[in-house]
Design a protein around this motif. Structure first.
Motif, PDB file in Angstrom:
ATOM      1  N   VAL A   1       0.852  -1.187   0.000  1.00 24.41           N
ATOM      2  CA  VAL A   1       0.000   0.000   0.000  1.00 24.41           C
ATOM      3  C   VAL A   1       0.886   1.234   0.000  1.00 24.41           C
ATOM      4  N   ILE A   2       0.573   2.189  -0.878  1.00 23.98           N
ATOM      5  CA  ILE A   2       1.243   3.484  -0.876  1.00 23.98           C
ATOM      6  C   ILE A   2       0.185   4.559  -0.659  1.00 23.98           C
TER       7      ILE A   2
ATOM      8  N   PHE B   1      -0.251  12.097 -10.145  1.00 20.97           N
ATOM      9  CA  PHE B   1       0.779  11.063 -10.137  1.00 20.97           C
ATOM     10  C   PHE B   1       0.235   9.780  -9.506  1.00 20.97           C
ATOM     11  N   SER B   2      -0.472   9.920  -8.394  1.00 25.01           N
ATOM     12  CA  SER B   2      -0.986   8.761  -7.668  1.00 25.01           C
ATOM     13  C   SER B   2      -2.011   7.991  -8.490  1.00 25.01           C
ATOM     14  N   LYS B   3      -2.918   8.715  -9.152  1.00 25.23           N
ATOM     15  CA  LYS B   3      -3.950   8.052  -9.952  1.00 25.23           C
ATOM     16  C   LYS B   3      -3.334   7.301 -11.134  1.00 25.23           C
TER      17      LYS B   3
ATOM     18  N   ILE C   1      -2.080  -1.248  -3.705  1.00 26.17           N
ATOM     19  CA  ILE C   1      -3.039  -0.152  -3.540  1.00 26.17           C
ATOM     20  C   ILE C   1      -2.264   1.153  -3.451  1.00 26.17           C
ATOM     21  N   ILE C   2      -2.583   2.100  -4.332  1.00 30.88           N
ATOM     22  CA  ILE C   2      -1.971   3.430  -4.285  1.00 30.88           C
ATOM     23  C   ILE C   2      -3.113   4.429  -4.155  1.00 30.88           C
TER      24      ILE C   2
ATOM     25  N   ALA D   1     -11.425   2.232  -0.444  1.00 28.80           N
ATOM     26  CA  ALA D   1     -12.525   3.053  -0.965  1.00 28.80           C
ATOM     27  C   ALA D   1     -12.216   3.656  -2.335  1.00 28.80           C
ATOM     28  N   GLY D   2     -11.080   3.294  -2.922  1.00 31.94           N
ATOM     29  CA  GLY D   2     -10.735   3.844  -4.229  1.00 31.94           C
ATOM     30  C   GLY D   2      -9.406   4.562  -4.214  1.00 31.94           C
ATOM     31  N   ASP D   3      -9.043   5.181  -5.349  1.00 26.54           N
ATOM     32  CA  ASP D   3      -7.713   5.777  -5.463  1.00 26.54           C
ATOM     33  C   ASP D   3      -7.610   7.174  -4.850  1.00 26.54           C
TER      34      ASP D   3
END
Length: 307
Positions: free
Chosen positions: A181-182, A210-212, A224-225, A263-265
């Motif tokens: 996980v990040i 960047f994360s998405k 998971i990011i 719960a999502g990005d």
């Protein structure tokens, strides 16, 4: 039915569906244990270690403390050795887990080799990219920022480059193990054009984009990011504003945000901040960019900090 009627009907249907999805998301946030359940062993199943940047104080220390409570050993990274040691002792005494410290100033360029060597061969399950700085605590126009050239350099290094470099260091191991996980800490103000905090808000927009993109690239690898975008949290960055309905303590916010890991990005981390995000995004852009708004926004933040 005429073409005009069809267009209006489709537009109305899309609007209802859009707000319906938003409303459903809010309802689901009210029951995270039911809607986004995490097994008791979820955190320890990711790996033995969690790495937290900016982990000596505020939100970073709260993440380190909470992840330790879930059974993970923690590595906290910050520039102040004394605060790091104090945070490490407190976490070890209260949770019984192992805590390592790495001293690094993320406004600089020359410490990533040291960090990489320190993390080498560790089973890292969670990375929290929390470290960040404000160019000015009191909102101001870009050219009014004290020591502007240095602040530009520091904000980009600390808020943008540090996140990318830490992902570069930790992500290969997660990919190889097929788990991890990040969490990249952004800000609620990244959702809107935010004059008076222009440089800071722009750096947090980078965090979100960047994360998405990174989540799309590595989701299939079991990683998971997620972007965490809080509004008010009582920390040194906000001059320890008094907690209230919309301002959480760091501990309260982190405990809440970890419930939404699946719960999502992107998450606001709490139902209160999610509602606030809706409200803020509903404000017309011309209002946010007006001189009147800028004046009162600066006055409001300054008064809260003084209190």
């Amino acid at each position: 039915m005429t073409p005009t009627e069809i267009i209006f009907m489709l537009a109305g249907t899309c609007t209802v569906m859009f707000f319906g999805v938003k409303l459903l998301g809010l309802v689901m946030m009210l029951a995270p244990k039911l809607c986004y359940p995490l097994p008791v062993s979820f955190f320890t199943s990711l790996g033995k270690w969690a790495v937290v940047t900016g982990g000596s104080d505020g939100i970073g220390r709260a993440y380190a403390q909470e992840l330790s409570k879930h059974g993970m050993n923690v590595i906290i990274i910050s520039r102040n050795q004394e605060k790091l040691d104090r945070a490490a002792r407190n976490i070890e005494l209260s949770t019984g887990t192992q805590v390592k410290v790495i001293t690094a100033d993320f406004t600089k360029d020359d410490m990533y080799g040291h960090i990489m060597k320190s993390l080498e061969d560790l089973d890292i399950g969670i990375l929290v990219n929390n470290v960040g700085i404000l160019p000015s605590h009191v909102p101001c126009r870009l050219l009014e920022t004290a020591d502007l050239e240095k602040k530009i350099y520091d904000v980009i290094n600390c808020n943008v480059k540090a996140m990318v470099k830490m992902c570069r260091i930790v992500l290969p191991g997660m990919q190889e193990r097929g788990r991890g996980v990040i969490l990249n800490v952004s800000s609620g103000i990244a959702k809107i054009p935010c004059p008076m905090y222009t440089l800071y808000a722009a750096s947090k927009v980078f965090v979100e984009r960047f994360s998405k993109g990174l989540q799309a690239e590595y989701k299939s690898k079991g990683i998971i990011i997620q972007t965490v975008a809080p509004f008010g949290v009582s920390t040194s960055m906000t001059r320890y504003q008094k907690p209230d309905m919309v301002t959480f303590t760091a501990e309260e916010f982190v405990k809440s945000s970890l419930k939404y890991l699946k719960a999502g990005d992107q998450t606001y981390g709490s139902i209160t901040h999610a509602i606030l995000g809706w409200i803020v995004q509903a404000i017309p852009t011309w209002v946010l960019q007006s001189e009147v708004f800028q004046y009162h926004f600066k006055k409001y933040v300054k008064e809260r900090m003084e209190k």
